[in-house]
Design an enzyme around this catalytic site. Sequence first.
Site, mmCIF file in Angstrom:
data_model
loop_
_atom_site.group_PDB
_atom_site.id
_atom_site.type_symbol
_atom_site.label_atom_id
_atom_site.label_comp_id
_atom_site.label_asym_id
_atom_site.label_seq_id
_atom_site.Cartn_x
_atom_site.Cartn_y
_atom_site.Cartn_z
ATOM 1 C CB SER A 16 -0.941 0.010 1.208
ATOM 2 O OG SER A 16 -0.209 -0.094 2.419
ATOM 3 N N GLY A 49 -2.005 -4.188 0.965
ATOM 4 C CA GLY A 49 -2.139 -5.395 1.772
ATOM 5 C C GLY A 49 -1.201 -6.516 1.391
ATOM 6 C CG ASN A 78 0.790 -5.303 4.432
ATOM 7 O OD1 ASN A 78 0.149 -4.622 5.229
ATOM 8 N ND2 ASN A 78 0.971 -4.926 3.168
ATOM 9 C CG ASP A 159 -4.101 4.739 7.884
ATOM 10 O OD1 ASP A 159 -3.152 5.545 7.953
ATOM 11 O OD2 ASP A 159 -4.274 3.985 6.900
ATOM 12 C CG HIS A 162 -1.664 3.575 4.531
ATOM 13 N ND1 HIS A 162 -2.597 3.007 5.374
ATOM 14 C CD2 HIS A 162 -1.098 2.555 3.839
ATOM 15 C CE1 HIS A 162 -2.599 1.696 5.194
ATOM 16 N NE2 HIS A 162 -1.697 1.399 4.268
#
Length: 185
Positions: A16, A49, A78, A159, A162
């Site tokens: 991502s 992801g 991840n 979040d 990111h």
Amino acid sequence: MSVPSYAATILVLGDSLSAGYGMSEEQGWVQLLRDELPQHQIINGSVSGETTAGGLRRLPSLLASSQPDLVIIELGGNDGLRGFPPNKLKSNLTKIISLSQQHGTKVLLTEIMVPPNYGPRYAKSFTQIYHQLSEEYSIKLIPFFMQDIAADKALMQRDGIHPNEQAQPIITQWMLPWINQVISE
């Protein structure tokens, strides 16, 4: 630093952080890199992801379809966030690097770090893998581009994981000299 006169094909194999999560693809650092290096074909093979296992599964078809001169590997975040064992991370990254090099492709590896709440032992062993692979395979290791960005809330999405649109030009400028150096070697 000299920029090569030939047109290189560059494949970004990432998660991502490279897929432009939370924004349009045109706002992400890979598109901004295309704007900086218009003579090169830059293929974004990044998927939000994605783990190293997923990248490894997709790599053979990406290599066959794009025939890249350079693969930029930005994977592992991840794996770390899911608490995967470091030896699995190393095994997958080793296979990704080997497959790329067997294909005659140059490789750039981006360092990935996990948040400190995963514990110092896990975080250290995780990050050391990138340094070990860089030495073992004689490939350049790009220092983790998120380190300073993650510390600045103005550059992060809500979040807290990111980078936002304002961070993308910073990432592009961070990556550019490394890419130019490897392409011109």
